[in-house]
Write an enzyme that holds these catalytic residues in place. Sequence first.
Site, PDB file in Angstrom:
ATOM      1  N   ASP A 172      14.622  21.586  30.150  1.00 57.67           N
ATOM      2  CA  ASP A 172      13.303  21.669  30.790  1.00 57.67           C
ATOM      3  C   ASP A 172      12.891  23.116  31.016  1.00 57.67           C
ATOM      4  O   ASP A 172      11.717  23.478  30.821  1.00 57.67           O
ATOM      5  CB  ASP A 172      13.335  20.943  32.135  1.00 57.67           C
ATOM      6  CG  ASP A 172      13.041  19.459  32.003  1.00 57.67           C
ATOM      7  OD1 ASP A 172      12.228  19.090  31.145  1.00 57.67           O
ATOM      8  OD2 ASP A 172      13.628  18.668  32.754  1.00 57.67           O
ATOM      9  N   GLN A 173      13.826  23.941  31.455  1.00 57.51           N
ATOM     10  CA  GLN A 173      13.475  25.323  31.771  1.00 57.51           C
ATOM     11  C   GLN A 173      13.200  26.133  30.511  1.00 57.51           C
ATOM     12  O   GLN A 173      12.307  26.983  30.486  1.00 57.51           O
ATOM     13  CB  GLN A 173      14.571  25.941  32.631  1.00 57.51           C
ATOM     14  CG  GLN A 173      14.636  25.300  34.009  1.00 57.51           C
ATOM     15  CD  GLN A 173      15.800  25.781  34.843  1.00 57.51           C
ATOM     16  OE1 GLN A 173      15.997  26.977  35.007  1.00 57.51           O
ATOM     17  NE2 GLN A 173      16.571  24.854  35.385  1.00 57.51           N
TER      18      GLN A 173
END
Length: 401
Positions: A172-173
Amino acid sequence: MNKALEGVTILDFGHLLQGPFATQLLADMGANVIKIERAGSGDMFRSMTFFAKWVGGSESPNFLAWNRNKRSIALNLKSRKVHGIIMDMAKKADVVVQNFRPGVLAKLGYGYDDFKAVNPAIIYCSGSGYGEEGPYLDRPGQDMLIQGLAGLIANTGRGDAAPVPAGAGLADQIGAMNMVYGILSALYYREKTGKGQKVEVNLLAGMLAHLAQEYVGVLNLGEDFVRPNSGIGHPGMQAPFGIYETRDGGYISIAMSPFKTLCEIFEAPQLAVYDDLETLFAKRDEVWEKVNAETRKFGRDELLAKLLGADIWCAAVNDIRQASEDPQVKHMGMITTYEHPRAGTVRVIAPAVKMSETPATIDRPAPLVGQHGREILAEFGLSADAIAALEKEGDMTVVDA
Protein backbone atom coordinates in the site's frame (compact mmCIF):
# COMPACT_ATOMS: atom_id res chain seq x y z
CA MET A 1 5.41 30.34 4.62
CA ASN A 2 5.59 29.22 0.98
CA LYS A 3 4.50 25.69 0.15
CA ALA A 4 5.61 23.82 -2.96
CA LEU A 5 2.08 22.67 -3.87
CA GLU A 6 0.20 25.74 -2.70
CA GLY A 7 -2.69 26.42 -5.06
CA VAL A 8 -3.16 22.76 -6.05
CA THR A 9 -6.63 21.52 -5.09
CA ILE A 10 -7.19 17.78 -4.75
CA LEU A 11 -10.55 16.03 -4.48
CA ASP A 12 -9.60 12.98 -2.45
CA PHE A 13 -11.91 9.96 -2.59
CA GLY A 14 -9.15 7.79 -1.06
CA HIS A 15 -9.83 5.39 1.78
CA LEU A 16 -7.87 2.94 3.93
CA LEU A 17 -4.10 3.39 3.27
CA GLN A 18 -2.94 3.76 -0.33
CA GLY A 19 -4.95 6.80 -1.41
CA PRO A 20 -4.86 8.62 1.95
CA PHE A 21 -1.09 8.27 2.34
CA ALA A 22 -0.58 9.65 -1.17
CA THR A 23 -2.77 12.68 -0.53
CA GLN A 24 -1.23 13.24 2.91
CA LEU A 25 2.20 13.48 1.30
CA LEU A 26 0.83 16.05 -1.13
CA ALA A 27 -0.99 17.91 1.66
CA ASP A 28 2.24 18.11 3.67
CA MET A 29 3.69 20.02 0.74
CA GLY A 30 0.82 22.49 0.73
CA ALA A 31 -1.85 21.00 -1.54
CA ASN A 32 -5.45 21.83 -0.60
CA VAL A 33 -6.72 18.29 -0.01
CA ILE A 34 -10.47 17.92 0.34
CA LYS A 35 -11.20 14.46 1.72
CA ILE A 36 -14.57 13.31 0.37
CA GLU A 37 -15.88 10.63 2.73
CA ARG A 38 -19.07 8.62 2.88
CA ALA A 39 -21.86 10.35 4.77
CA GLY A 40 -22.24 8.79 8.21
CA SER A 41 -19.29 6.51 8.91
CA GLY A 42 -16.67 8.10 6.64
CA ASP A 43 -13.41 6.38 5.70
CA MET A 44 -13.38 2.68 6.60
CA PHE A 45 -10.06 3.18 8.41
CA ARG A 46 -11.88 5.13 11.10
CA SER A 47 -13.28 1.80 12.34
CA MET A 48 -9.92 -0.05 12.43
CA THR A 49 -7.25 -0.07 15.12
CA PHE A 50 -4.35 -1.94 16.71
CA PHE A 51 -4.33 -3.73 20.08
CA ALA A 52 -8.15 -3.32 20.31
CA LYS A 53 -7.51 0.19 21.70
CA TRP A 54 -8.37 3.70 20.51
CA VAL A 55 -6.31 6.90 20.71
CA GLY A 56 -7.97 9.24 23.18
CA GLY A 57 -10.59 6.55 23.72
CA SER A 58 -12.28 7.00 20.34
CA GLU A 59 -9.90 7.61 17.42
CA SER A 60 -8.23 5.11 15.10
CA PRO A 61 -4.41 5.22 15.03
CA ASN A 62 -4.62 3.97 11.43
CA PHE A 63 -6.75 6.93 10.37
CA LEU A 64 -4.74 9.45 12.40
CA ALA A 65 -1.54 8.24 10.71
CA TRP A 66 -2.55 8.97 7.11
CA ASN A 67 -4.98 11.90 7.13
CA ARG A 68 -3.35 15.00 8.61
CA ASN A 69 -3.35 18.33 6.77
CA LYS A 70 -6.71 17.56 5.10
CA ARG A 71 -10.23 18.85 5.43
CA SER A 72 -13.14 16.42 5.44
CA ILE A 73 -16.52 16.62 3.79
CA ALA A 74 -18.89 13.66 4.19
CA LEU A 75 -21.39 13.28 1.35
CA ASN A 76 -23.90 10.76 0.00
CA LEU A 77 -22.23 9.92 -3.31
CA LYS A 78 -25.41 8.21 -4.59
CA SER A 79 -27.33 11.51 -4.45
CA ARG A 80 -27.72 13.26 -7.80
CA LYS A 81 -27.69 16.63 -6.04
CA VAL A 82 -24.33 15.73 -4.48
CA HIS A 83 -23.08 14.56 -7.87
CA GLY A 84 -23.82 17.96 -9.34
CA ILE A 85 -22.06 19.72 -6.46
CA ILE A 86 -18.92 17.58 -6.81
CA MET A 87 -18.81 18.17 -10.57
CA ASP A 88 -19.02 21.90 -9.92
CA MET A 89 -16.14 21.54 -7.44
CA ALA A 90 -14.18 19.62 -10.08
CA LYS A 91 -14.28 22.63 -12.40
CA LYS A 92 -11.97 24.40 -9.94
CA ALA A 93 -9.92 21.35 -8.91
CA ASP A 94 -6.60 20.12 -10.24
CA VAL A 95 -6.47 16.47 -9.19
CA VAL A 96 -8.88 13.66 -8.29
CA VAL A 97 -7.54 10.70 -6.30
CA GLN A 98 -9.41 7.45 -5.66
CA ASN A 99 -8.55 3.87 -4.74
CA PHE A 100 -11.88 2.08 -4.83
CA ARG A 101 -12.17 -1.21 -6.67
CA PRO A 102 -12.19 -0.68 -10.44
CA GLY A 103 -15.54 0.54 -11.71
CA VAL A 104 -17.11 1.36 -8.34
CA LEU A 105 -16.87 5.15 -8.60
CA ALA A 106 -17.48 5.16 -12.35
CA LYS A 107 -20.87 3.52 -11.79
CA LEU A 108 -21.77 6.46 -9.55
CA GLY A 109 -20.68 8.97 -12.18
CA TYR A 110 -17.23 9.72 -10.77
CA GLY A 111 -15.00 8.10 -13.38
CA TYR A 112 -12.25 9.83 -15.33
CA ASP A 113 -14.51 10.60 -18.29
CA ASP A 114 -17.08 12.23 -15.99
CA PHE A 115 -14.51 14.60 -14.52
CA LYS A 116 -12.79 15.22 -17.85
CA ALA A 117 -16.13 16.31 -19.34
CA VAL A 118 -16.35 19.23 -16.89
CA ASN A 119 -12.60 19.93 -16.62
CA PRO A 120 -10.41 18.69 -19.51
CA ALA A 121 -7.27 19.68 -17.56
CA ILE A 122 -8.12 17.44 -14.58
CA ILE A 123 -5.59 14.84 -13.45
CA TYR A 124 -7.37 11.68 -12.32
CA CYS A 125 -5.25 9.25 -10.31
CA SER A 126 -6.76 5.82 -9.82
CA GLY A 127 -5.25 3.23 -7.48
CA SER A 128 -6.24 -0.44 -7.43
CA GLY A 129 -4.94 -3.85 -6.45
CA TYR A 130 -4.32 -5.32 -9.89
CA GLY A 131 -5.12 -2.65 -12.46
CA GLU A 132 -8.39 -2.03 -14.25
CA GLU A 133 -8.59 -5.15 -16.39
CA GLY A 134 -7.37 -8.74 -16.42
CA PRO A 135 -8.15 -12.05 -14.67
CA TYR A 136 -7.79 -10.62 -11.15
CA LEU A 137 -10.05 -7.64 -11.76
CA ASP A 138 -12.65 -8.68 -9.19
CA ARG A 139 -10.24 -9.93 -6.55
CA PRO A 140 -9.62 -7.96 -3.34
CA GLY A 141 -6.32 -6.05 -3.59
CA GLN A 142 -5.18 -6.09 0.03
CA ASP A 143 -1.57 -5.43 1.06
CA MET A 144 -0.59 -8.84 2.43
CA LEU A 145 -2.21 -10.60 -0.54
CA ILE A 146 -0.10 -8.49 -2.89
CA GLN A 147 3.10 -9.19 -0.94
CA GLY A 148 2.39 -12.88 -1.37
CA LEU A 149 1.53 -12.75 -5.07
CA ALA A 150 4.57 -10.67 -6.00
CA GLY A 151 7.10 -12.91 -4.25
CA LEU A 152 8.11 -10.80 -1.24
CA ILE A 153 6.65 -13.15 1.37
CA ALA A 154 8.27 -16.22 -0.19
CA ASN A 155 11.65 -14.48 0.19
CA THR A 156 11.18 -13.62 3.86
CA GLY A 157 11.65 -15.75 6.96
CA ARG A 158 13.57 -18.91 7.76
CA GLY A 159 13.60 -21.83 5.39
CA ASP A 160 12.51 -24.35 8.03
CA ALA A 161 9.38 -22.31 8.85
CA ALA A 162 6.52 -20.68 6.97
CA PRO A 163 7.29 -17.58 4.89
CA VAL A 164 6.65 -14.29 6.67
CA PRO A 165 4.95 -11.09 5.46
CA ALA A 166 6.55 -7.72 6.16
CA GLY A 167 5.43 -6.13 9.43
CA ALA A 168 4.07 -3.04 7.68
CA GLY A 169 1.78 -2.26 4.73
CA LEU A 170 4.59 -2.10 2.19
CA ALA A 171 2.49 -2.74 -0.91
CA ASP A 172 0.00 0.00 0.00
CA GLN A 173 2.74 2.46 0.90
CA ILE A 174 4.68 1.77 -2.29
CA GLY A 175 1.39 2.24 -4.16
CA ALA A 176 0.95 5.61 -2.45
CA MET A 177 4.46 6.69 -3.46
CA ASN A 178 3.70 5.69 -7.06
CA MET A 179 0.50 7.76 -6.93
CA VAL A 180 2.50 10.80 -5.82
CA TYR A 181 5.13 10.12 -8.50
CA GLY A 182 2.43 9.91 -11.18
CA ILE A 183 0.49 12.96 -9.97
CA LEU A 184 3.56 15.20 -9.78
CA SER A 185 4.67 14.06 -13.24
CA ALA A 186 1.21 14.79 -14.63
CA LEU A 187 1.13 18.22 -12.97
CA TYR A 188 4.48 19.06 -14.56
CA TYR A 189 3.29 17.89 -17.97
CA ARG A 190 0.10 19.95 -17.62
CA GLU A 191 2.16 22.99 -16.68
CA LYS A 192 3.91 22.69 -20.05
CA THR A 193 0.96 21.66 -22.23
CA GLY A 194 -2.26 22.49 -20.40
CA LYS A 195 -3.38 18.88 -20.80
CA GLY A 196 -4.73 16.71 -17.99
CA GLN A 197 -4.63 12.92 -17.99
CA LYS A 198 -5.50 9.73 -16.18
CA VAL A 199 -2.85 8.14 -13.95
CA GLU A 200 -3.29 4.45 -13.10
CA VAL A 201 -1.41 2.83 -10.23
CA ASN A 202 -1.84 -0.69 -8.91
CA LEU A 203 -0.33 -2.46 -5.93
CA LEU A 204 0.88 -5.56 -7.75
CA ALA A 205 2.82 -3.57 -10.35
CA GLY A 206 4.35 -1.39 -7.64
CA MET A 207 5.42 -4.38 -5.56
CA LEU A 208 6.96 -6.05 -8.62
CA ALA A 209 8.88 -2.87 -9.43
CA HIS A 210 10.35 -2.83 -5.94
CA LEU A 211 11.53 -6.43 -6.33
CA ALA A 212 13.37 -5.57 -9.54
CA GLN A 213 16.81 -6.86 -8.52
CA GLU A 214 15.34 -10.14 -7.28
CA TYR A 215 13.50 -10.68 -10.58
CA VAL A 216 16.53 -9.79 -12.68
CA GLY A 217 18.61 -12.24 -10.63
CA VAL A 218 16.21 -15.18 -10.89
CA LEU A 219 15.15 -14.62 -14.50
CA ASN A 220 18.70 -14.19 -15.77
CA LEU A 221 20.93 -16.35 -13.57
CA GLY A 222 18.99 -19.61 -13.71
CA GLU A 223 18.65 -19.88 -9.93
CA ASP A 224 15.70 -19.65 -7.56
CA PHE A 225 15.86 -18.07 -4.11
CA VAL A 226 15.81 -20.57 -1.27
CA ARG A 227 15.28 -19.16 2.20
CA PRO A 228 18.09 -20.14 4.57
CA ASN A 229 17.27 -21.81 7.88
CA SER A 230 19.32 -19.26 9.79
CA GLY A 231 19.12 -15.50 10.22
CA ILE A 232 20.58 -14.64 6.82
CA GLY A 233 18.88 -11.43 5.81
CA HIS A 234 18.15 -12.17 2.13
CA PRO A 235 17.73 -15.52 0.37
CA GLY A 236 20.17 -14.54 -2.36
CA MET A 237 22.96 -13.41 -0.06
CA GLN A 238 25.87 -15.19 1.53
CA ALA A 239 26.89 -15.05 5.19
CA PRO A 240 27.46 -12.98 7.24
CA PHE A 241 24.62 -10.78 5.85
CA GLY A 242 21.90 -11.21 8.47
CA ILE A 243 20.53 -10.77 11.97
CA TYR A 244 22.47 -11.89 15.06
CA GLU A 245 21.73 -12.29 18.75
CA THR A 246 23.62 -10.64 21.59
CA ARG A 247 24.23 -11.65 25.20
CA ASP A 248 21.61 -9.29 26.64
CA GLY A 249 18.75 -10.53 24.46
CA GLY A 250 19.17 -7.86 21.79
CA TYR A 251 19.79 -8.23 18.08
CA ILE A 252 22.04 -6.54 15.57
CA SER A 253 22.14 -6.62 11.79
CA ILE A 254 25.36 -7.11 9.86
CA ALA A 255 25.36 -6.20 6.17
CA MET A 256 28.06 -6.56 3.49
CA SER A 257 31.28 -6.76 5.50
CA PRO A 258 34.74 -8.30 5.06
CA PHE A 259 34.59 -11.70 6.73
CA LYS A 260 38.29 -11.62 7.58
CA THR A 261 37.76 -8.49 9.69
CA LEU A 262 34.92 -10.15 11.58
CA CYS A 263 37.16 -13.11 12.38
CA GLU A 264 39.75 -10.73 13.79
CA ILE A 265 37.21 -8.81 15.88
CA PHE A 266 35.86 -12.03 17.36
CA GLU A 267 39.38 -13.44 17.80
CA ALA A 268 38.09 -16.54 16.02
CA PRO A 269 40.75 -17.61 13.50
CA GLN A 270 38.96 -20.96 13.07
CA LEU A 271 36.29 -19.13 11.03
CA ALA A 272 38.84 -18.15 8.38
CA VAL A 273 38.29 -21.47 6.55
CA TYR A 274 34.96 -20.06 5.30
CA ASP A 275 36.47 -16.88 3.87
CA ASP A 276 35.65 -17.11 0.18
CA LEU A 277 32.45 -16.06 -1.59
CA GLU A 278 31.31 -19.50 -2.75
CA THR A 279 31.81 -21.07 0.69
CA LEU A 280 30.09 -18.20 2.48
CA PHE A 281 27.04 -18.85 0.27
CA ALA A 282 27.10 -22.64 0.14
CA LYS A 283 27.58 -22.99 3.91
CA ARG A 284 25.78 -19.83 4.96
CA ASP A 285 23.60 -21.50 7.62
CA GLU A 286 26.66 -23.08 9.18
CA VAL A 287 28.54 -19.78 9.07
CA TRP A 288 25.60 -17.92 10.58
CA GLU A 289 25.47 -20.35 13.51
CA LYS A 290 29.18 -19.90 14.20
CA VAL A 291 29.05 -16.10 13.90
CA ASN A 292 25.94 -16.03 16.08
CA ALA A 293 27.83 -17.98 18.75
CA GLU A 294 30.44 -15.22 18.71
CA THR A 295 27.98 -12.31 18.83
CA ARG A 296 26.26 -13.87 21.85
CA LYS A 297 29.45 -13.30 23.86
CA PHE A 298 28.83 -9.53 23.78
CA GLY A 299 26.17 -7.10 24.95
CA ARG A 300 24.44 -5.31 22.09
CA ASP A 301 25.92 -1.84 22.62
CA GLU A 302 29.37 -3.28 23.34
CA LEU A 303 29.32 -5.30 20.13
CA LEU A 304 28.06 -2.40 18.03
CA ALA A 305 30.90 -0.21 19.30
CA LYS A 306 33.49 -2.86 18.37
CA LEU A 307 32.04 -3.48 14.92
CA LEU A 308 31.50 0.17 14.05
CA GLY A 309 35.04 0.91 15.23
CA ALA A 310 36.30 -1.54 12.60
CA ASP A 311 34.02 -0.03 9.90
CA ILE A 312 31.75 -3.08 9.78
CA TRP A 313 28.34 -2.31 8.29
CA CYS A 314 26.05 -2.98 11.23
CA ALA A 315 23.15 -1.51 13.21
CA ALA A 316 20.89 -2.24 16.14
CA VAL A 317 17.63 -4.07 15.47
CA ASN A 318 15.11 -1.80 17.18
CA ASP A 319 11.47 -2.26 17.99
CA ILE A 320 9.13 0.71 17.42
CA ARG A 321 9.60 2.18 20.89
CA GLN A 322 13.39 1.80 20.75
CA ALA A 323 13.50 3.35 17.28
CA SER A 324 11.47 6.35 18.46
CA GLU A 325 14.19 7.01 21.06
CA ASP A 326 17.11 6.40 18.69
CA PRO A 327 19.53 9.36 18.78
CA GLN A 328 19.54 9.76 14.99
CA VAL A 329 15.73 9.66 14.84
CA LYS A 330 15.62 12.30 17.57
CA HIS A 331 18.25 14.41 15.82
CA MET A 332 16.18 14.40 12.62
CA GLY A 333 13.05 15.38 14.54
CA MET A 334 11.13 12.52 13.00
CA ILE A 335 8.79 12.02 15.96
CA THR A 336 6.49 15.00 16.36
CA THR A 337 2.96 15.75 17.59
CA TYR A 338 -0.28 17.37 16.61
CA GLU A 339 -3.32 18.32 18.65
CA HIS A 340 -6.55 16.50 17.81
CA PRO A 341 -9.96 17.69 19.05
CA ARG A 342 -10.83 14.25 20.45
CA ALA A 343 -7.59 12.29 20.74
CA GLY A 344 -5.63 15.12 22.34
CA THR A 345 -1.88 15.18 21.71
CA VAL A 346 -1.02 12.57 19.07
CA ARG A 347 2.59 11.50 18.49
CA VAL A 348 3.20 11.03 14.77
CA ILE A 349 5.96 10.67 12.19
CA ALA A 350 7.08 14.00 10.75
CA PRO A 351 7.33 14.65 6.99
CA ALA A 352 10.34 12.78 5.64
CA VAL A 353 11.28 15.11 2.76
CA LYS A 354 13.09 18.32 3.71
CA MET A 355 12.97 21.35 1.38
CA SER A 356 14.93 24.54 1.90
CA GLU A 357 12.47 27.00 0.34
CA THR A 358 9.12 25.27 0.74
CA PRO A 359 9.27 23.05 3.83
CA ALA A 360 6.55 20.56 4.62
CA THR A 361 4.66 21.23 7.84
CA ILE A 362 1.79 19.74 9.82
CA ASP A 363 -0.89 22.42 9.95
CA ARG A 364 -4.02 20.35 10.61
CA PRO A 365 -4.74 17.14 12.53
CA ALA A 366 -6.62 14.30 10.88
CA PRO A 367 -10.20 15.59 10.54
CA LEU A 368 -13.42 14.38 12.10
CA VAL A 369 -16.03 12.97 9.68
CA GLY A 370 -17.25 15.85 7.53
CA GLN A 371 -15.74 18.38 9.93
CA HIS A 372 -15.10 20.97 7.22
CA GLY A 373 -18.10 20.32 4.99
CA ARG A 374 -19.78 23.67 5.49
CA GLU A 375 -16.65 25.75 4.90
CA ILE A 376 -15.60 23.72 1.86
CA LEU A 377 -18.95 24.09 0.13
CA ALA A 378 -19.06 27.79 0.97
CA GLU A 379 -15.65 28.20 -0.69
CA PHE A 380 -17.08 26.58 -3.83
CA GLY A 381 -20.00 29.02 -3.88
CA LEU A 382 -22.89 27.15 -2.25
CA SER A 383 -25.26 29.29 -0.21
CA ALA A 384 -25.89 28.75 3.49
CA ASP A 385 -29.43 27.63 2.67
CA ALA A 386 -28.22 25.06 0.13
CA ILE A 387 -25.68 23.69 2.59
CA ALA A 388 -28.31 23.48 5.34
CA ALA A 389 -30.63 21.62 2.95
CA LEU A 390 -27.95 18.99 2.26
CA GLU A 391 -27.61 18.35 5.98
CA LYS A 392 -31.36 18.24 6.51
CA GLU A 393 -31.87 15.78 3.65
CA GLY A 394 -29.12 13.50 4.97
CA ASP A 395 -26.87 13.98 1.96
CA MET A 396 -24.08 15.45 4.09
CA THR A 397 -22.74 14.57 7.54
CA VAL A 398 -21.00 17.22 9.63
CA VAL A 399 -19.26 16.40 12.93
CA ASP A 400 -18.19 19.56 14.71
CA ALA A 401 -14.87 19.65 16.57
